[in-house]
Design a protein around this motif. Structure first.
Motif, short mmCIF file in Angstrom:
data_model
loop_
_atom_site.label_atom_id
_atom_site.label_comp_id
_atom_site.label_asym_id
_atom_site.label_seq_id
_atom_site.Cartn_x
_atom_site.Cartn_y
_atom_site.Cartn_z
N PHE A 230 84.79 60.44 36.33
CA PHE A 230 83.80 60.55 37.39
C PHE A 230 84.46 60.46 38.76
CE2 PHE A 230 79.90 60.03 39.58
CZ PHE A 230 80.03 58.95 40.46
N VAL A 231 83.96 61.28 39.69
CA VAL A 231 84.44 61.24 41.06
C VAL A 231 83.31 60.79 42.00
CG1 VAL A 231 85.34 62.61 42.98
CG2 VAL A 231 86.14 63.04 40.63
N ALA A 232 82.19 61.50 41.98
CA ALA A 232 81.09 61.19 42.89
C ALA A 232 79.80 61.82 42.38
CB ALA A 232 81.39 61.71 44.30
N ALA A 233 78.67 61.27 42.82
CA ALA A 233 77.37 61.83 42.47
C ALA A 233 76.45 61.73 43.67
CB ALA A 233 76.76 61.12 41.26
N ILE A 234 75.44 62.59 43.70
CA ILE A 234 74.50 62.61 44.81
C ILE A 234 73.09 62.84 44.27
CG2 ILE A 234 74.81 65.09 45.26
CD1 ILE A 234 74.64 64.34 48.29
N SER A 235 72.13 62.16 44.88
CA SER A 235 70.74 62.28 44.43
C SER A 235 70.15 63.62 44.81
CB SER A 235 69.91 61.15 45.05
OG SER A 235 69.90 61.28 46.48
N ARG A 236 68.96 63.88 44.29
CA ARG A 236 68.33 65.18 44.49
C ARG A 236 68.05 65.48 45.96
NH1 ARG A 236 64.03 64.05 39.71
NH2 ARG A 236 64.15 62.02 40.74
N SER A 237 67.71 64.46 46.71
CA SER A 237 67.44 64.67 48.14
C SER A 237 68.69 64.59 48.99
CB SER A 237 66.46 63.61 48.63
OG SER A 237 67.08 62.33 48.60
N GLY A 238 69.75 64.03 48.41
CA GLY A 238 70.99 63.82 49.17
C GLY A 238 71.04 62.46 49.84
N GLY A 239 69.99 61.68 49.68
CA GLY A 239 69.93 60.40 50.37
C GLY A 239 70.76 59.29 49.76
N ASN A 240 71.08 59.44 48.49
CA ASN A 240 71.89 58.41 47.81
C ASN A 240 73.15 59.03 47.23
OD1 ASN A 240 70.10 56.15 48.11
ND2 ASN A 240 68.76 57.14 46.62
N THR A 241 74.25 58.30 47.35
CA THR A 241 75.52 58.75 46.81
C THR A 241 76.20 57.62 46.05
OG1 THR A 241 76.65 58.20 48.88
CG2 THR A 241 75.92 60.48 48.61
N TYR A 242 77.15 58.00 45.22
CA TYR A 242 77.84 57.04 44.35
C TYR A 242 79.25 57.56 44.15
CZ TYR A 242 78.57 54.51 39.85
OH TYR A 242 79.04 53.73 38.83
N TYR A 243 80.26 56.68 44.33
CA TYR A 243 81.64 57.11 44.26
C TYR A 243 82.45 56.26 43.29
CZ TYR A 243 80.64 59.65 48.58
OH TYR A 243 80.11 60.50 49.52
N ALA A 244 83.44 56.88 42.71
CA ALA A 244 84.44 56.13 41.96
C ALA A 244 85.27 55.32 42.95
CB ALA A 244 85.34 57.08 41.17
N ASP A 245 85.74 54.16 42.54
CA ASP A 245 86.53 53.31 43.43
C ASP A 245 87.79 54.03 43.91
OD1 ASP A 245 85.84 50.16 41.70
OD2 ASP A 245 84.72 51.26 43.22
N VAL B 55 88.25 56.97 44.87
CA VAL B 55 88.08 57.97 45.94
C VAL B 55 87.23 57.44 47.09
CG1 VAL B 55 88.26 59.80 44.22
CG2 VAL B 55 85.99 59.09 45.01
N LYS B 56 86.68 56.26 46.94
CA LYS B 56 85.80 55.70 47.96
C LYS B 56 86.55 55.60 49.29
CE LYS B 56 83.09 52.80 46.08
NZ LYS B 56 82.55 51.57 45.46
N GLY B 57 85.92 56.08 50.35
CA GLY B 57 86.54 56.06 51.67
C GLY B 57 87.37 57.28 51.98
N ARG B 58 87.68 58.09 50.97
CA ARG B 58 88.47 59.30 51.17
C ARG B 58 87.66 60.56 50.90
NH1 ARG B 58 92.70 60.42 47.96
NH2 ARG B 58 91.85 59.32 46.15
N PHE B 59 86.77 60.50 49.93
CA PHE B 59 85.96 61.67 49.54
C PHE B 59 84.52 61.47 49.98
CE2 PHE B 59 88.55 63.09 45.53
CZ PHE B 59 89.71 63.09 46.29
N THR B 60 83.85 62.58 50.30
CA THR B 60 82.44 62.56 50.66
C THR B 60 81.71 63.67 49.93
OG1 THR B 60 82.96 61.70 52.87
CG2 THR B 60 80.77 62.64 52.53
N ILE B 61 80.66 63.30 49.22
CA ILE B 61 79.82 64.29 48.55
C ILE B 61 78.59 64.54 49.41
CG2 ILE B 61 78.59 62.54 47.17
CD1 ILE B 61 78.49 64.61 44.88
N SER B 62 78.17 65.79 49.46
CA SER B 62 76.97 66.15 50.23
C SER B 62 76.34 67.37 49.57
CB SER B 62 77.32 66.45 51.69
OG SER B 62 78.21 67.56 51.77
N ARG B 63 75.12 67.68 49.98
CA ARG B 63 74.46 68.85 49.42
C ARG B 63 73.58 69.52 50.46
NH1 ARG B 63 71.36 66.95 44.35
NH2 ARG B 63 70.63 69.12 44.29
N ASP B 64 73.40 70.81 50.30
CA ASP B 64 72.50 71.58 51.14
C ASP B 64 71.55 72.31 50.19
OD1 ASP B 64 71.18 73.40 52.76
OD2 ASP B 64 72.95 73.88 53.93
#
Length: 124
Positions: A47-62, A64-73
């Motif tokens: 696992f690297v990262a996950a994002i909720s359906r609205s994009g409001g919540n995210t979750y990262y593996a330790d 990559v935290k602080g280095r990677f950012t997940i987002s959605r459009d």
């Protein structure tokens, strides 16, 4: 159903940045929770990262935290993974995955749909 196509992987030097994209088909993309996973040769998919359906919540593996950012459009049916301060240990095939439920899982088996992957190679 949803089909996923990743892009953006390439060879980059350590300390550099990349942005991966995951383009999804279907008009209901906003109903899918989406995640990024990676798999290095000889290792299990992680696992690297996950994002909720609205994009409001995210979750990262330790790792990559602080280095990677997940987002959605959702208007573009696309999920992104911005990767900064890349390290050689980030080298892997990166996969986009989607699931129809709302929980942000880090376990691959909870995701129903997968892309074909994009190779990221970080040189030292």
């Amino acid at each position: 159903q949803v089909q996923l196509v990743e892009s953006g992987g390439e060879l980059v030097q350590a300390g550099g940045s990349l942005r991966l994209s995951c383009a999804a088909s279907g008009r209901t993309f906003s109903t899918y929770t989406t995640g990024w996973f990676r798999q290095a040769p000889g290792k299990e998919r992680e696992f690297v990262a996950a994002i909720s359906r609205s994009g409001g919540n995210t979750y990262y593996a330790d790792s990559v935290k602080g280095r990677f950012t997940i987002s959605r459009d959702n208007a573009k049916n696309t999920v992104y993974l911005q990767m900064n301060s890349l390290k050689p240990e980030d080298t892997a095939v990166y996969y986009c995955a989607a699931r129809s439920g709302g929980t942000l899982y880090s376990v691959p088996r909870f995701y129903n749909y997968w892309g074909q992957g994009t190779q990221v190679t970080v040189s030292s």
